[in-house]
Design an enzyme around this catalytic site. Structure first.
Site, PDB file in Angstrom:
ATOM      1  N   ASP A 139      86.018  63.564 -31.509  1.00  0.00           N
ATOM      2  CA  ASP A 139      87.358  63.905 -31.101  1.00  0.00           C
ATOM      3  C   ASP A 139      87.306  65.465 -31.080  1.00  0.00           C
ATOM      4  O   ASP A 139      86.292  66.026 -31.669  1.00  0.00           O
ATOM      5  CB  ASP A 139      88.286  63.701 -32.500  1.00  0.00           C
ATOM      6  CG  ASP A 139      88.483  62.061 -32.281  1.00  0.00           C
ATOM      7  OD1 ASP A 139      88.642  61.572 -31.286  1.00  0.00           O
ATOM      8  OD2 ASP A 139      89.031  61.482 -33.471  1.00  0.00           O
ATOM      9  N   ASP A 147      87.258  67.887 -37.670  1.00  0.00           N
ATOM     10  CA  ASP A 147      86.491  66.804 -38.141  1.00  0.00           C
ATOM     11  C   ASP A 147      85.368  66.335 -37.236  1.00  0.00           C
ATOM     12  O   ASP A 147      84.298  66.474 -37.377  1.00  0.00           O
ATOM     13  CB  ASP A 147      87.242  65.523 -38.602  1.00  0.00           C
ATOM     14  CG  ASP A 147      87.703  65.411 -39.969  1.00  0.00           C
ATOM     15  OD1 ASP A 147      87.278  66.623 -40.592  1.00  0.00           O
ATOM     16  OD2 ASP A 147      88.276  64.496 -40.479  1.00  0.00           O
ATOM     17  N   GLU A 162      82.440  58.773 -32.817  1.00  0.00           N
ATOM     18  CA  GLU A 162      82.798  59.071 -33.959  1.00  0.00           C
ATOM     19  C   GLU A 162      83.958  58.156 -34.420  1.00  0.00           C
ATOM     20  O   GLU A 162      85.065  57.752 -33.772  1.00  0.00           O
ATOM     21  CB  GLU A 162      83.720  60.358 -34.006  1.00  0.00           C
ATOM     22  CG  GLU A 162      84.456  60.698 -35.250  1.00  0.00           C
ATOM     23  CD  GLU A 162      85.243  62.071 -35.171  1.00  0.00           C
ATOM     24  OE1 GLU A 162      85.242  62.641 -34.103  1.00  0.00           O
ATOM     25  OE2 GLU A 162      86.107  62.512 -35.906  1.00  0.00           O
ATOM     26  N   ASP A 186      89.200  67.393 -32.698  1.00  0.00           N
ATOM     27  CA  ASP A 186      89.843  68.273 -33.765  1.00  0.00           C
ATOM     28  C   ASP A 186      88.696  68.722 -34.590  1.00  0.00           C
ATOM     29  O   ASP A 186      87.553  68.644 -34.144  1.00  0.00           O
ATOM     30  CB  ASP A 186      90.610  67.318 -34.429  1.00  0.00           C
ATOM     31  CG  ASP A 186      89.897  66.015 -34.786  1.00  0.00           C
ATOM     32  OD1 ASP A 186      88.723  65.938 -34.883  1.00  0.00           O
ATOM     33  OD2 ASP A 186      90.622  65.196 -35.377  1.00  0.00           O
TER      34      ASP A 186
END
Ligand code: TSJ
Length: 656
Positions: free
Chosen positions: A510, A514, A437, A512
């Protein structure tokens, strides 16, 4: 309905020793499946009695001594003496192979096929088995057991022949209790969840029947565990249950039934906004996961009826081509249950219906009933046709995607596909593709990697991240197309593992929201278009650390919050904690040590269940209903609640 039934009507074919000699031939295996099979054998007999109009209740009990019992409120197994064999009907049922009214089609409309091998098989494979029959105010009882004679064991021998106990009763019915033989089975422990699932299924398939399951091994406050199943809505309730976690496109399942050529059919179906196809079919209450003639007939009728209606209503114009069957099964949940005589099972696991005439019967019946229904419900028809058309559009997008991938492959000749940093090694078995990503993390990965076998493909976050993107648009995405080209194995039904360029595909995103979203979209993509990549164990999720804990020159990486405290305690006072907000915060050396070095990294292998769950999540995100999406995310945020039936369907789908 049935004629006067006497013990002489019970046909006799073979003795019981054959069963103990080759249990597998009669119950499939001597593992857990076979163990439960001998219980289904008994339950099926009760269910046959009820399906023929006698009684409405079955009580299944798992006892603390490991035995199981089944009680029904039917007429009771015949107790009169068989004219030529000279023993009671009960004794014939339990000691002669293939005996039982089920095979004498005059008495019962349906025979259990594979299951019809009957109660004598259960008896042959049990240490002991007791029967009670309640009939005409009287109680009858018989006992059977396994015995050693000389060197060999004989199963199902008569211990006490049928006798009248002398008790009075106002009940009617049959009670059978048995203990599976430890000498036969690898395990003799009944599994409550397996039995629950089967009883629930039987309750759906036989509406109005009360099934009570008791497990005396599980006791709380002196009360044994008890579950009761009864569905008045039958297989419509079944479909609603299967769609519980999904978003139906029309409020009630469509229900159709009827008879043709002595095949009795019940069919319930409902479309959802998902992309999976879930068809559960049964013959005489027996699941047919391999499908067969009834399913084929249903599918062809569905396609034909919908194409004809699409033309009639002008949704398809003269110049348009018909849609294909797959288009009309996207998002479909259906339960098809038929009853018939002289069932022939075939296929790998003998769970595929082979009788050819059933195909035509089902085709004609489903076509007629479905057309009638949809002509009377134009709103539902409209919804289904829209769904079909959108599936056809997506199919076209996939086709274009394949073509483009092929062209791209030719042009790029594998050396550099888009932004792919390929590896130098030429051994697919050893090669790894990291899908990373973000451009900056991608750059760090390129520095960190061992380029002899690790290739890096950075994904820009943005284009994938947009919500409300339909999956066919995802396919148009440049990076996704690069993934397809880089892997080199095609997509959809063209997917061929033999051409796979990287035997490990690692998603690195990641920790998180997203990152989670991108991961879910990628999983959905692989689930829908490269399922075999998952089932063959090639897909992984990389696990970058969440924290770096350091004290002087000692460094530890921590991969989740639960482990952080333990690490702090180990390090003692004065340690510094760095929280990585994303992959981009690590330098190349750290990324290699923690996430990419085969000797030190942790990879999580993706299972089909993970991917199926991701799909449900993503299609809900992408769907049109904002409210539903919101409530769904709140309810299912933990990813964990996917229905067992759905999981199984995903598994079955993956195998086919
Ligand atoms: F499998 C089994 F045999 F062990 C078994 C059979 C176990 C249990 C729990 C129930 C039964 C069973 C059989 N329940 N109900 C019946 N019914 C008959 O066997 C029956 C009764 C009457 C007549 C008749 O024509 O009068 C015919 C039949 C087949």
């Amino acid at each position: 309905m049935s004629k006067d039934y006497k013990a002489q009507d019970i046909q006799v074919l073979e003795g019981l020793d054959a069963v103990r000699l080759r249990p597998g031939m009669y119950i499939g295996s001597t593992g857990a499946k076979g163990l439960h099979h001998i219980l289904w054998e008994i339950v099926d007999n009760s269910m046959d009695e009820i399906a023929n109009g006698y009684g409405d209740r079955i009580e299944v009990t798992i006892h603390s001594d490991g035995s199981a019992s089944v009680l029904d409120n039917g007429r009771g197994i015949p107790v009169d003496v068989h004219p030529t064999l000279g023993v009671s009907g009960v004794e014939v049922v339990f000691t002669k192979l293939h005996a039982g009214g089920k095979f004498n089609n005059e008495n019962y409309k349906t025979s259990g096929g594979l299951h019809g091998v009957g109660a004598s098989v259960t008896n042959a494979l049990s240490s002991w088995l007791n029967v009670e029959v309640y009939k005409d105010g009287k109680v009858y009882r018989a006992e059977f057991e396994s015995r050693k004679e000389g060197d060999s064991w004989h199963g199902g021998c008569v211990k006490i022949p049928l006798f009248e106990t002398g008790e009075k009763t106002d009940k009617h019915g049959t009670y059978v209790r048995f203990l599976p033989d430890k000498n036969i089975f690898d395990t003799t422990v009944f599994n409550l969840e397996v039995i629950s699932k089967k009883m629930k299924e039987l309750a759906f398939l036989n509406d109005g029947v009360h099934i009570v399951l008791t497990d005396e091994r599980v006791v709380t406050n002196n009360i044994p565990l008890r579950r009761e199943y009864c569905y008045t809505g039958g297989i419509s309730d079944f479909v609603a249950y299967l769609n519980e976690t999904k978003n139906p496109l029309h409020p009630d399942p469509i229900y159709l039934d009827g008879e043709k050529d002595n095949v009795y059919m019940k069919l319930a179906l409902q479309y959802t906004d998902t992309y999976s196809e879930n068809i559960f079919s049964y013959v005489n209450n027996i699941p047919t996961p391999e499908g067969g003639m009834h399913e084929t007939g249903f599918k062809t009728a569905l396609t034909r009826a919908l194409n004809d209606l699409a033309r009639k209503t002008g949704v398809l114009k003269d110049k348009d081509e018909n849609l294909i069957g797959d288009d009309y099964r996207v998002g479909l949940t259906a339960v098809l249950a038929i009853k018939m005589q002289n069932v022939q099972f075939e296929g790998q696991t003998k769970t595929k219906l082979g009788n050819p005439f059933v195909r035509q019967a089902m085709d004609a019946l489903v076509y007629q009933k479905l057309t009638e229904y949809l002509e009377a419900h134009p709103d539902v028809l409209d919804i289904i046709l829209k769904k079909g058309m959108s599936a056809a559009r997506e199919r076209e997008a996939v086709r274009k995607g394949k073509e483009q991938a092929r062209l791209k492959n030719q042009a790029d000749n594998f050396n550099l596909v888009g932004k792919l940093a390929s590896c130098t090694g030429k051994k697919p078995e050893r090669n790894e593709l990291y899908i990373v990503e973000g451009d900056s993390a991608g750059g760090t990965c390129k520095q960190a990697r061992d380029r002899s076998f690790q290739a890096i493909l950075p994904l820009r976050g943005k284009p994938l991240n947009a919500e409300k993107k339909r999956i066919d648009q995802v396919l148009q995405n440049e990076e996704i197309r690069t993934i397809i080209s880089a892997l080199g194995a095609g997509i959809g039904d063209d997917f061929n593992l033999d051409n796979l360029n990287y035997h490990k595909v690692v998603i690195l995103s990641d920790a998180d929201q997203d990152g989670g979203h991108i991961r879910a979209i990628l999983l959905t993509f692989f689930f829908r278009y490269m399922k075999q990549l998952i089932t063959d164990g090639h897909l992984y999720i990389g696990m970058p650390p969440l924290y770096k804990v350091a004290k002087k020159d000692v460094v530890e990486y921590v991969y989740n919050d639960e482990l952080l405290d333990a690490c702090k305690a180990r390090m003692g006072r004065g340690c510094t904690i760095q929280r990585y907000k994303g992959l981009g915060e690590m330098n190349a050396e750290q990324l290699w040590e923690t996430t990419m070095d085969p000797k030190r990294r942790t990879l999580m292998q993706v299972t089909l269940e993970d991917a199926a769950e991701a799909e449900v999540l993503v299609t809900t995100w992408m769907g049109d209903s904002v409210d539903l999406r919101r409530s769904y995310i709140i309810e299912h945020a933990n990813f964990n609640k996917v229905d067992e039936f759905v999981k199984e369907a995903a598994r079955a789908q993956a195998q086919s």
